[in-house]
Write an enzyme that holds these catalytic residues in place. Structure first.
Site, short mmCIF file in Angstrom:
data_model
loop_
_atom_site.label_atom_id
_atom_site.label_comp_id
_atom_site.label_asym_id
_atom_site.label_seq_id
_atom_site.Cartn_x
_atom_site.Cartn_y
_atom_site.Cartn_z
N ARG A 93 17.24 -86.37 -62.90
CA ARG A 93 17.34 -84.94 -62.96
C ARG A 93 18.99 -84.61 -63.39
O ARG A 93 19.82 -85.36 -63.14
CB ARG A 93 17.50 -84.28 -61.43
CG ARG A 93 17.48 -82.92 -61.26
CD ARG A 93 16.27 -82.29 -61.59
NE ARG A 93 16.30 -80.86 -61.18
CZ ARG A 93 15.79 -79.82 -61.84
NH1 ARG A 93 14.80 -80.10 -62.89
NH2 ARG A 93 15.67 -78.45 -61.31
N THR A 367 8.16 -77.02 -69.03
CA THR A 367 8.47 -78.54 -68.79
C THR A 367 7.33 -79.16 -69.49
O THR A 367 6.46 -78.63 -70.03
CB THR A 367 8.49 -78.54 -67.22
OG1 THR A 367 9.49 -77.80 -66.69
CG2 THR A 367 8.82 -79.98 -66.47
N ASP A 409 18.50 -73.57 -62.35
CA ASP A 409 17.79 -73.99 -61.15
C ASP A 409 18.64 -74.10 -60.04
O ASP A 409 17.88 -74.23 -58.83
CB ASP A 409 16.96 -75.41 -61.56
CG ASP A 409 15.58 -75.01 -62.25
OD1 ASP A 409 15.20 -74.01 -62.31
OD2 ASP A 409 14.97 -76.05 -62.60
N SER A 438 14.20 -78.76 -57.97
CA SER A 438 13.13 -78.70 -58.89
C SER A 438 11.83 -78.48 -58.11
O SER A 438 11.52 -78.80 -57.13
CB SER A 438 12.99 -80.28 -59.63
OG SER A 438 12.07 -80.28 -60.26
N SER A 439 10.76 -78.15 -58.99
CA SER A 439 9.31 -78.08 -58.70
C SER A 439 8.62 -79.23 -59.07
O SER A 439 7.30 -79.34 -58.71
CB SER A 439 8.86 -76.62 -59.07
OG SER A 439 9.34 -75.59 -58.47
N GLY A 459 5.30 -76.00 -65.48
CA GLY A 459 4.83 -74.84 -64.80
C GLY A 459 5.69 -74.17 -63.73
O GLY A 459 5.48 -73.15 -62.95
#
Ligand code: GLY
Length: 555
Positions: A93, A367, A409, A438-439, A459
């Site tokens: 990340r 993404t 984010d 993050s997701s 998404g």
């Protein structure tokens, strides 16, 4: 009726009538968002590379062929489950640069500016190249240059744009932020059409240096120096020191159980793994599956589990290196029993009655995810991103790659909405060196020590619920993986208090959900799953998402 007849009748009721067929192969499988990238992965596997090698090659190829999310200038997560049972999670990340600080995107009146979304100041320090380096050095088999080579070719010789990519480039308004982006991603000022060949010689040269000189070129070599200079010239925040200091890290994957299956998934700084474990635990003792996939009852229970997870999400989540995320408390039985008990089987719980923070969570939907299994049985799930489609819109002059806008984010102003309407919590405030929440939720499911499913998707916040639904479709509704991916999806994220549903649910289901008190919003195209199922008989079944023009291929 004999028990066998009863079970057969029940199975017919629960199974889809017209199963779609995944791509099947015996040895190895690659599923990604773009055909050339999938082919690059398959070629590496056939040349003797393992799934980690293929993941590196696919990642570099997507940086060329899927410019909205594939990247060198972004970051992501790689989850690996090796055939011998070892597991790892590579966190690459982006990190906030040293100059970053809590209020860096606030104007003189304390209001958020657009700088976290677009332009030179929007980027975190990219992690992709270091992440691939870490994974390859520790776990790869083939030489590094061999893995970068397909992307060099694709960039230099060019590749024909798919319908989806040409359409995406047409819609990419943020590319107008940079002359270099317009020069590369427009055809002499006009839009590219499907079938046009996109060549990216500057990107090809960077990839060639990365192949020849290694990943250090990106972090301290010629590429790094040019990137730092362009940043300085344009008021950006990333310096050569930031690039030199960037580190990808390995973390222990998050693990849990669901109905005899082992779930291996993404730990913080992703919120996704906790979401998957919590929502599955809430479902486990309900009768949600009795009425079948797409029924009002199953959607209701799943949506109520989603609502409760999202109420927790932004309050308690951030970079685990800076903030103690209460992983155990949010997934332990005592807590998930309480969440389940609070669900009314016949009424939607208004989100205002579900507490934790006043946080509206929404993120970029751009993404990309790819899933790979090799002939040894190693499984890899990678989700990586520039955050928004085409990131910050900035292509670095002379280097040909787009930079991320991942700084958005973070909670730009704890309590105020970000670019997608998100209002973030203190745990995710900006601090130099920190990674934004993050997701992204790459996930691998096992049963009795053997892999069952490799899955993930882009998404934004809908990543977590879409991965959850595909898992449930396979494990509880017994769909084959292609049906599980194709099935219409839905999403609830606590606030706004709306149940988003793709077209494809029956009017009766929608009416029954509305009667229960759900406010339904019809939304097309929720997520782009890339999944591989280990089927009986030793088949690998690869499912690209029909919502986009991805590709599953194996041998
Ligand atoms: N930027 C999207 C995510 O990390 O979830």
């Amino acid at each position: 009726m004999s028990i066998f007849r009863f079970l057969a009748a029940a199975a017919v009721l629960l199974l889809p009538v017209y199963p779609a067929q995944p791509v099947r192969a015996k040895k190895a499988m690659v599923v990604s968002r773009e055909a050339h990238a999938t082919d690059a992965g398959v070629a590496v596997l056939k040349a003797g590379g393992n799934a980690v090698d293929a993941a590196v090659a696919v990642g570099f190829a997507l940086a060329v062929t899927h410019p909205s999310a594939g990247n060198l200038g972004g970051g992501g997560f790689m989850l690996v489950r090796f055939a011998d049972g070892r597991k790892t999670f590579v966190d690459f990340r982006e990190m906030a640069p040293a100059k970053a600080g809590r209020d860096m995107y606030l104007d003189a009146s304390g209001n958020p500016t657009k700088d976290s979304m677009i332009g030179w100041r929007a980027s975190g320090v990219p992690g992709t190249v270091r992440g691939f380096e870490l994974a390859h050095k520790k776990y790869g088999k083939l030489g590094w240059a061999k893995l970068v080579a397909p992307s060099v070719d694709l960039a230099k010789k060019g590749f024909p744009l798919s319908y989806g990519t040409a359409r995406s480039l047409k819609g990419a308004k943020n590319l107008a932020a940079s002359e270099e982006s317009k020069r590369i991603f427009l055809k002499n000022g006009d839009y590219f059409e499907p079938g046009d060949v996109l060549k990216q010689p500057e990107l090809g040269a960077v990839l060639e240096r990365i192949a020849k000189n290694g990943p250090d070129d990106f972090y301290q070599g010629e590429t790094a120096k040019r990137l730092a200079k362009e940043m300085a010239d344009h008021g950006g925040t990333i310096t050569l020191e930031d690039l030199k200091n960037y580190k990808a890290v390995e973390r222990a994957p998050l693990e849990g159980k669901y109905r005899g299956y082992d779930i291996v998934t993404a730990p913080p700084p992703s919120s996704g793994g906790i979401g998957i474990l919590q929502m599955l635990a809430v479902l486990e003792k309900t009768k949600f599956a009795e009425t079948g996939a797409g029924s009002a009852q199953s959607v209701h229970y799943m949506a109520e589990a989603m609502r409760r997870f999202y109420a927790d999400r932004a309050e308690f989540f951030g970079d685990p290196d800076f903030y103690k995320v209460p992983v155990k408390q949010l997934t332990e039985k005592k807590y998930t029993d309480k969440l389940r008990a609070s669900i009314d089987p016949s009424r939607a719980t208004p989100s205002d009655e579900v507490k934790h923070g006043e946080i509206d969570v929404k993120e970029s939907t751009e993404t990309t995810h790819y899933s790979i299994v090799d002939a040894e049985g190693n499984a890899v799930a990678v989700t990586y991103t520039l955050n928004g489609g085409y990131g910050s819109g900035v292509t670095v002059p002379g280097l040909g790659f787009l930079m991320n806008n991942e700084m958005d984010d973070f909670s730009v102003k704890p309590g105020a909405p970000n670019m997608y309407g998100a209002i973030g919590g203190e745990a995710n405030a900006i601090v130099a060196g920190k990674r934004p929440l993050s997701s992204m939720t790459p996930t691998i499911i096992l049963r009795d020590g053997k892999p069952v499913l490799v899955v993930g998707t882009p998404g934004g916040t809908r990543i977590i619920t879409s991965v959850f639904e595909v898992i449930v479709n396979v494990l509880d509704f017994h769909m084959n993986v292609q049906d599980a991916v194709n099935a219409p999806r839905f999403h609830h994220q606590w606030k706004p208090d709306r149940l988003q549903m793709e077209p494809g649910f029956s009017p009766d289901t929608r009416a029954l959900l509305a009667q229960r008190g759900h406010t339904i919003e019809t939304v097309a195209g929720i997520c782009e799953i890339a999944a591989i199922e280990f089927e009986r008989g030793g088949w690998l079944a690869g499912a690209a998402d029909p919502r986009i023009d991805g590709k599953a291929a194996g041998y």
